[in-house]
Design a protein around this motif. Structure first.
Motif, PDB file in Angstrom:
ATOM      1  N   ALA A  30      -6.299   4.973   6.756  1.00  0.00           N
ATOM      2  CA  ALA A  30      -5.515   4.545   5.591  1.00  0.00           C
ATOM      3  C   ALA A  30      -5.435   5.638   4.521  1.00  0.00           C
ATOM      4  O   ALA A  30      -5.242   5.351   3.347  1.00  0.00           O
ATOM      5  CB  ALA A  30      -6.056   3.231   5.014  1.00  0.00           C
TER       6      ALA A  30
ATOM      7  N   GLY B 223      -3.371   8.425   5.213  1.00  0.00           N
ATOM      8  CA  GLY B 223      -2.161   9.194   5.526  1.00  0.00           C
ATOM      9  C   GLY B 223      -2.309  10.150   6.702  1.00  0.00           C
ATOM     10  O   GLY B 223      -1.398  10.952   6.980  1.00  0.00           O
TER      11      GLY B 223
ATOM     12  N   LYS C  85       0.301   9.536   9.616  1.00  0.00           N
ATOM     13  CA  LYS C  85       1.639  10.018   9.247  1.00  0.00           C
ATOM     14  C   LYS C  85       1.682  11.549   9.250  1.00  0.00           C
ATOM     15  O   LYS C  85       2.668  12.151   9.663  1.00  0.00           O
ATOM     16  CB  LYS C  85       2.045   9.476   7.873  1.00  0.00           C
ATOM     17  CG  LYS C  85       2.340   7.973   7.906  1.00  0.00           C
ATOM     18  CD  LYS C  85       3.249   7.495   6.787  1.00  0.00           C
ATOM     19  CE  LYS C  85       2.656   7.693   5.444  1.00  0.00           C
ATOM     20  NZ  LYS C  85       3.436   7.043   4.380  1.00  0.00           N
TER      21      LYS C  85
ATOM     22  N   TYR D 195      -0.397  -5.595  11.146  1.00  0.00           N
ATOM     23  CA  TYR D 195      -0.637  -4.384  11.959  1.00  0.00           C
ATOM     24  C   TYR D 195       0.698  -3.801  12.426  1.00  0.00           C
ATOM     25  O   TYR D 195       0.915  -2.589  12.440  1.00  0.00           O
ATOM     26  CB  TYR D 195      -1.516  -4.718  13.168  1.00  0.00           C
ATOM     27  CG  TYR D 195      -2.391  -3.566  13.619  1.00  0.00           C
ATOM     28  CD1 TYR D 195      -3.750  -3.569  13.342  1.00  0.00           C
ATOM     29  CD2 TYR D 195      -1.878  -2.481  14.314  1.00  0.00           C
ATOM     30  CE1 TYR D 195      -4.569  -2.521  13.753  1.00  0.00           C
ATOM     31  CE2 TYR D 195      -2.679  -1.437  14.726  1.00  0.00           C
ATOM     32  CZ  TYR D 195      -4.027  -1.456  14.450  1.00  0.00           C
ATOM     33  OH  TYR D 195      -4.824  -0.411  14.855  1.00  0.00           O
TER      34      TYR D 195
HETATM   35  C1  LIG Z   1       1.141   3.822  20.803  1.00  0.00           C
HETATM   36  C2  LIG Z   1      -0.175   3.465  20.223  1.00  0.00           C
HETATM   37  O1  LIG Z   1      -1.042   4.275  20.156  1.00  0.00           O
HETATM   38  S1  LIG Z   1      -0.404   1.891  19.618  1.00  0.00           S
HETATM   39  C3  LIG Z   1      -2.028   1.836  18.988  1.00  0.00           C
HETATM   40  C4  LIG Z   1      -2.144   2.476  17.656  1.00  0.00           C
HETATM   41  N1  LIG Z   1      -3.525   2.905  17.500  1.00  0.00           N
HETATM   42  C5  LIG Z   1      -4.512   2.065  17.168  1.00  0.00           C
HETATM   43  O2  LIG Z   1      -4.304   0.887  16.905  1.00  0.00           O
HETATM   44  C6  LIG Z   1      -5.890   2.678  17.159  1.00  0.00           C
HETATM   45  C7  LIG Z   1      -6.728   2.169  16.006  1.00  0.00           C
HETATM   46  N2  LIG Z   1      -6.066   2.337  14.711  1.00  0.00           N
HETATM   47  C8  LIG Z   1      -5.922   3.548  14.133  1.00  0.00           C
HETATM   48  O3  LIG Z   1      -6.332   4.563  14.685  1.00  0.00           O
HETATM   49  C9  LIG Z   1      -5.219   3.608  12.775  1.00  0.00           C
HETATM   50  O4  LIG Z   1      -5.492   2.415  12.065  1.00  0.00           O
HETATM   51  C10 LIG Z   1      -3.669   3.807  12.882  1.00  0.00           C
HETATM   52  C11 LIG Z   1      -3.336   4.936  13.854  1.00  0.00           C
HETATM   53  C12 LIG Z   1      -2.995   2.528  13.362  1.00  0.00           C
HETATM   54  C13 LIG Z   1      -3.132   4.145  11.482  1.00  0.00           C
HETATM   55  O5  LIG Z   1      -3.678   5.391  11.103  1.00  0.00           O
HETATM   56  P1  LIG Z   1      -3.898   5.749   9.557  1.00  0.00           P
HETATM   57  O6  LIG Z   1      -4.208   7.192   9.427  1.00  0.00           O
HETATM   58  O7  LIG Z   1      -4.871   4.801   8.987  1.00  0.00           O
HETATM   59  O8  LIG Z   1      -2.438   5.460   8.973  1.00  0.00           O
HETATM   60  P2  LIG Z   1      -1.830   6.064   7.633  1.00  0.00           P
HETATM   61  O9  LIG Z   1      -2.939   6.264   6.642  1.00  0.00           O
HETATM   62  O10 LIG Z   1      -0.955   7.236   7.946  1.00  0.00           O
HETATM   63  O11 LIG Z   1      -0.980   4.818   7.121  1.00  0.00           O
HETATM   64  C14 LIG Z   1       0.380   4.549   7.393  1.00  0.00           C
HETATM   65  C15 LIG Z   1       0.814   3.401   6.474  1.00  0.00           C
HETATM   66  O12 LIG Z   1       0.120   2.206   6.837  1.00  0.00           O
HETATM   67  C16 LIG Z   1      -0.677   1.744   5.749  1.00  0.00           C
HETATM   68  N3  LIG Z   1      -1.965   1.288   6.279  1.00  0.00           N
HETATM   69  C17 LIG Z   1      -2.785   1.949   7.128  1.00  0.00           C
HETATM   70  N4  LIG Z   1      -3.873   1.205   7.376  1.00  0.00           N
HETATM   71  C18 LIG Z   1      -3.722   0.052   6.680  1.00  0.00           C
HETATM   72  C19 LIG Z   1      -4.512  -1.115   6.532  1.00  0.00           C
HETATM   73  N5  LIG Z   1      -5.682  -1.266   7.173  1.00  0.00           N
HETATM   74  N6  LIG Z   1      -4.041  -2.097   5.733  1.00  0.00           N
HETATM   75  C20 LIG Z   1      -2.854  -1.996   5.095  1.00  0.00           C
HETATM   76  N7  LIG Z   1      -2.055  -0.902   5.196  1.00  0.00           N
HETATM   77  C21 LIG Z   1      -2.499   0.109   5.977  1.00  0.00           C
HETATM   78  C22 LIG Z   1      -0.865   2.941   4.842  1.00  0.00           C
HETATM   79  O13 LIG Z   1      -1.108   2.560   3.523  1.00  0.00           O
HETATM   80  C23 LIG Z   1       0.470   3.640   5.007  1.00  0.00           C
HETATM   81  O14 LIG Z   1       1.437   2.973   4.237  1.00  0.00           O
HETATM   82  P3  LIG Z   1       2.573   3.767   3.391  1.00  0.00           P
HETATM   83  O15 LIG Z   1       3.456   4.441   4.441  1.00  0.00           O
HETATM   84  O16 LIG Z   1       3.276   2.689   2.625  1.00  0.00           O
HETATM   85  O17 LIG Z   1       1.858   4.777   2.549  1.00  0.00           O
END
Ligand SMILES: CC(=O)SCCNC(=O)CCNC(=O)[C@H](O)C(C)(C)COP(=O)(O)OP(=O)(O)OC[C@H]1O[C@@H](n2cnc3c(N)ncnc32)[C@H](O)[C@@H]1OP(=O)(O)O
Length: 210
Positions: free
Chosen positions: A109, A111, A114, A152
């Motif tokens: 969370a 960035g 992204k 999610y």
């Molecule tokens: C094809 C696939 O791989 S599908 C499976 C995806 N991978 C997974 O589920 C593995 C486990 N999860 C993770 O590794 C991470 O939680 C991920 C990859 C889903 C997200 O990675 P992060 O680095 O946390 O995401 P990032 O910080 O870039 O956030 C992107 C947006 O989502 C929002 N966000 C991220 N996590 C959360 C959360 N827990 N709650 C609310 N919003 C969130 C961010 O605020 C951001 O919003 P914005 O664009 O309005 O600023």
């Protein structure tokens, strides 16, 4: 098709950690790095590290990582779809699947996801590909994040949408089996019309039903 891979990088600070986001990297380079214990969403970390090393050296494989020093804290993979999936039926050399993206809970969370995609798409070679990702809710870390499937799904849309992947319709049974699942894709600027036609044909294989 020649798979051109041009290295790009960027830096950022998350939770006091100075991260370098970089790639595509080679398998050898990745083998010399440590893999964070928090990277366990898809396999146990040691096995996922090995899998990424193999993908990095595939002709079309692209691995972008986020690391603090020699510790990998996040990654994204691009490679041809699994031969068992419908997305490989047409054997398109210019179709890549974003197979997995994962960020350690230590820097979530902030960035990083992204930023990984931003760096991945800095390579102009990405304009030669259709990039797809299949979102299945059973791959998501619902427990670890405490989010429900729709929250999610919103996060995934934000992550993928940040580089222009958008929702696309399909009649794939696995995707259609739950409304939160989806196909997202981005068609590069130089992708030829034949590839787009073949991709559309793979998206819809049961047209006779409509
Ligand atoms: C094809 C696939 O791989 S599908 C499976 C995806 N991978 C997974 O589920 C593995 C486990 N999860 C993770 O590794 C991470 O939680 C991920 C990859 C889903 C997200 O990675 P992060 O680095 O946390 O995401 P990032 O910080 O870039 O956030 C992107 C947006 O989502 C929002 N966000 C991220 N996590 C959360 C959360 N827990 N709650 C609310 N919003 C969130 C961010 O605020 C951001 O919003 P914005 O664009 O309005 O600023």
């Amino acid at each position: 098709m020649e798979h051109v891979k041009r290295y790009h990088s960027a830096s950022m600070v998350v939770n006091g950690k100075e991260l370098l986001i970089e790639g595509p990297i080679t398998g050898r380079y990745l083998a010399d790095l440590r893999f964070d214990e928090g990277l366990k969403a898809f396999r146990i970390p040691e096995q996922q590290h090995e899998a990424l090393i193999e993908i990095a050296d595939l002709p079309e494989g692209r691995i972008i990582i986020a690391r603090e020093g020699d510790l990998v804290l996040g990654y994204v993979t691009f490679l041809h779809p699994d031969p068992l999936e419908r997305w490989s039926m047409a054997k398109l050399p210019d179709l890549l699947e974003l197979g997995a993206i994962e960020i350690s809970h230590k820097v979530r969370a902030g960035g990083v996801a992204k930023k990984l995609l931003e760096v991945a798409f800095m390579d102009d070679a990405m304009e030669d590909y259709v990039i797809i990702t299949t979102e299945y809710y059973w791959h998501w870390d619902l427990k670890g994040t405490g989010l429900d499937v729709w929250q999610y799904r919103k996060v995934m849309e934000k992550v993928m949408g940040s580089v222009g992947l958008t929702w696309m319709a399909t009649d794939d049974p696995e995707i259609c089996s739950h409304p939160a699942n989806c196909l997202m894709a981005k068609i590069g600027k130089r992708v030829p019309a034949e590839t787009i036609v073949a991709f559309d044909a793979m998206r819809f294989q049961n047209r006779f039903l409509y």
